[in-house]
Write an enzyme that holds these catalytic residues in place. Sequence first.
Site, PDB file in Angstrom:
ATOM      1  N   LYS A 171      -1.129   0.425  -6.117  1.00 46.69           N
ATOM      2  CA  LYS A 171      -0.004   1.377  -5.794  1.00 46.69           C
ATOM      3  C   LYS A 171       1.426   0.403  -4.851  1.00 46.69           C
ATOM      4  O   LYS A 171       2.373   1.061  -5.180  1.00 46.69           O
ATOM      5  CB  LYS A 171      -0.726   2.280  -4.643  1.00 46.69           C
ATOM      6  N   ARG A 195      -3.334  11.683   1.921  1.00 49.55           N
ATOM      7  CA  ARG A 195      -4.751  11.046   1.533  1.00 49.55           C
ATOM      8  C   ARG A 195      -5.895  12.174   1.877  1.00 49.55           C
ATOM      9  O   ARG A 195      -7.055  11.794   1.356  1.00 49.55           O
ATOM     10  CB  ARG A 195      -5.144   9.968   2.440  1.00 49.55           C
ATOM     11  N   ARG A 200      -8.175 -10.183  -3.855  1.00 52.48           N
ATOM     12  CA  ARG A 200      -6.667 -10.105  -3.450  1.00 52.48           C
ATOM     13  C   ARG A 200      -6.405 -10.821  -2.246  1.00 52.48           C
ATOM     14  O   ARG A 200      -6.979 -10.686  -1.054  1.00 52.48           O
ATOM     15  CB  ARG A 200      -6.595  -8.600  -3.148  1.00 52.48           C
ATOM     16  N   ARG A 259      -6.833  -9.147   3.613  1.00 50.98           N
ATOM     17  CA  ARG A 259      -6.899  -8.200   4.654  1.00 50.98           C
ATOM     18  C   ARG A 259      -8.464  -7.703   4.813  1.00 50.98           C
ATOM     19  O   ARG A 259      -9.428  -7.907   4.067  1.00 50.98           O
ATOM     20  CB  ARG A 259      -6.279  -6.724   3.767  1.00 50.98           C
ATOM     21  N   ARG A 284     -14.250   2.681   0.948  1.00 53.18           N
ATOM     22  CA  ARG A 284     -12.766   3.035   0.689  1.00 53.18           C
ATOM     23  C   ARG A 284     -12.904   3.811  -0.463  1.00 53.18           C
ATOM     24  O   ARG A 284     -12.190   4.638  -0.589  1.00 53.18           O
ATOM     25  CB  ARG A 284     -11.764   1.795   0.725  1.00 53.18           C
TER      26      ARG A 284
HETATM   27  P1  AMP Z   1      -3.713   1.238   2.239  1.00 50.83           P
HETATM   28  O1  AMP Z   1      -2.728   0.150   2.566  1.00 50.83           O
HETATM   29  O2  AMP Z   1      -2.783   2.339   1.616  1.00 50.83           O
HETATM   30  O3  AMP Z   1      -4.685   0.857   1.363  1.00 50.83           O
HETATM   31  O4  AMP Z   1      -4.273   1.855   3.548  1.00 50.83           O
HETATM   32  C1  AMP Z   1      -5.234   0.922   4.366  1.00 50.83           C
HETATM   33  C2  AMP Z   1      -6.055   1.801   5.291  1.00 50.83           C
HETATM   34  O5  AMP Z   1      -4.973   2.601   6.156  1.00 50.83           O
HETATM   35  C3  AMP Z   1      -6.744   2.941   4.808  1.00 50.83           C
HETATM   36  O6  AMP Z   1      -7.988   2.324   4.388  1.00 50.83           O
HETATM   37  C4  AMP Z   1      -7.025   3.899   5.773  1.00 50.83           C
HETATM   38  O7  AMP Z   1      -7.737   3.412   6.884  1.00 50.83           O
HETATM   39  C5  AMP Z   1      -5.548   3.747   6.779  1.00 50.83           C
HETATM   40  N1  AMP Z   1      -4.600   4.791   5.971  1.00 50.83           N
HETATM   41  C6  AMP Z   1      -3.365   4.548   5.345  1.00 50.83           C
HETATM   42  N2  AMP Z   1      -2.790   5.681   4.975  1.00 50.83           N
HETATM   43  C7  AMP Z   1      -3.748   6.822   5.574  1.00 50.83           C
HETATM   44  C8  AMP Z   1      -3.543   8.153   5.669  1.00 50.83           C
HETATM   45  N3  AMP Z   1      -2.596   8.743   4.930  1.00 50.83           N
HETATM   46  N4  AMP Z   1      -4.501   8.612   6.268  1.00 50.83           N
HETATM   47  C9  AMP Z   1      -5.366   7.953   7.035  1.00 50.83           C
HETATM   48  N5  AMP Z   1      -5.567   6.933   6.713  1.00 50.83           N
HETATM   49  C10 AMP Z   1      -4.746   6.124   6.230  1.00 50.83           C
END
Ligand code: AMP
Length: 221
Positions: free
Chosen positions: A13, A88, A127, A161, A172
Site C-alpha cells: 500500500k 481501518r 522488509r 519496523r 496484524r
Molecule cells: P501501517 O503503516 O499502515 O501498516 O500502520 C502501522 C500501524 O499503525 C498499524 O498496525 C496500527 O497499529 C497503526 N495504525 C495505522 N493506521 C491506523 C488506523 N487507521 N487506525 C488504527 N491504527 C492505525
Amino acid sequence: MRIVLVGPPGAGKGTQAAFLAKKLSIPHISTGDLFRANISQQTELGKLAKSYMDKGELVPDEVTIAMAKDRMSQSDAENGFLLDGFPRNVKQAEALDEMLKAEGMKLDAVLDLEVPEEEVVKRIAGRRTCRNDSAHVFHVEYKKPKSEGVCDVCGGELYQREDDSEATVRKRLEVYHTQTEPIIDYYKAQGLVVTITAMGKVEEVTQRALEALHPKDDGDK
Ligand code: AMP
C-alpha cells in the site's frame, strides 16, 4: 480524486500510494506514517500510538480519527487525497463519510489490493524501511539494497519496523481480517470498490491500479 487504499499489511500500500499520489497529483496521507512521525518526535500521541503499534493492534479510533481529520483539512488536500491505512474499521469509515458529507464531498473509489497470505508474511518479515522516507522500501531477498543497511535512493539508514516481526505480522493480519476487511463490504454497498491483484512488479501493479481507477478518473490529472 478522493481515494481509499485497502489491503492487508504487506500488500504494498505504501509503495503504491506514493506512486499513485504522484501520478494523480494528490497528497498521500498515511496514518501509519503520521503515527511514526509522532513517535520519532516523541509526542504524547506518539507514545500512545507506539504501545498499540508494537503489538500489531489498532490505535484507538478517537485519536486516529482526530489525527486523520486534521491532516485531511490541510490546504493541499482540498481537491483530493489518497488515504493509505485509513479507515481501518467500519467506525472510521463512517466517520470519514460524515466528515466528507459535511463538506459536500464524497469518495471516488476504494482500491482493494489483493495478495495471498503467505506472500504477505514473506514480504513483511524481510522488509527493510528507510528511516528518512517510508516510501523507500527494500527486501532482504526480493529487493536487496546495493549496500546492506543503506537506502539506495537517499543514503538513509534501513531498519526493520518493530511491528514487522513475524509474530506481530500474524497479529496484524488477524486484525486486518476481523476489523478492516468489513470496510470492503461497507464500500461495496456504495459501489466504490475496485479490486486488483498486488502480485508482480511494482510498476505493473501501479499500471493495473491506474487502469482500474481510470473509468472514474478524468485521465489527465
Ligand atoms: P501501517 O503503516 O499502515 O501498516 O500502520 C502501522 C500501524 O499503525 C498499524 O498496525 C496500527 O497499529 C497503526 N495504525 C495505522 N493506521 C491506523 C488506523 N487507521 N487506525 C488504527 N491504527 C492505525
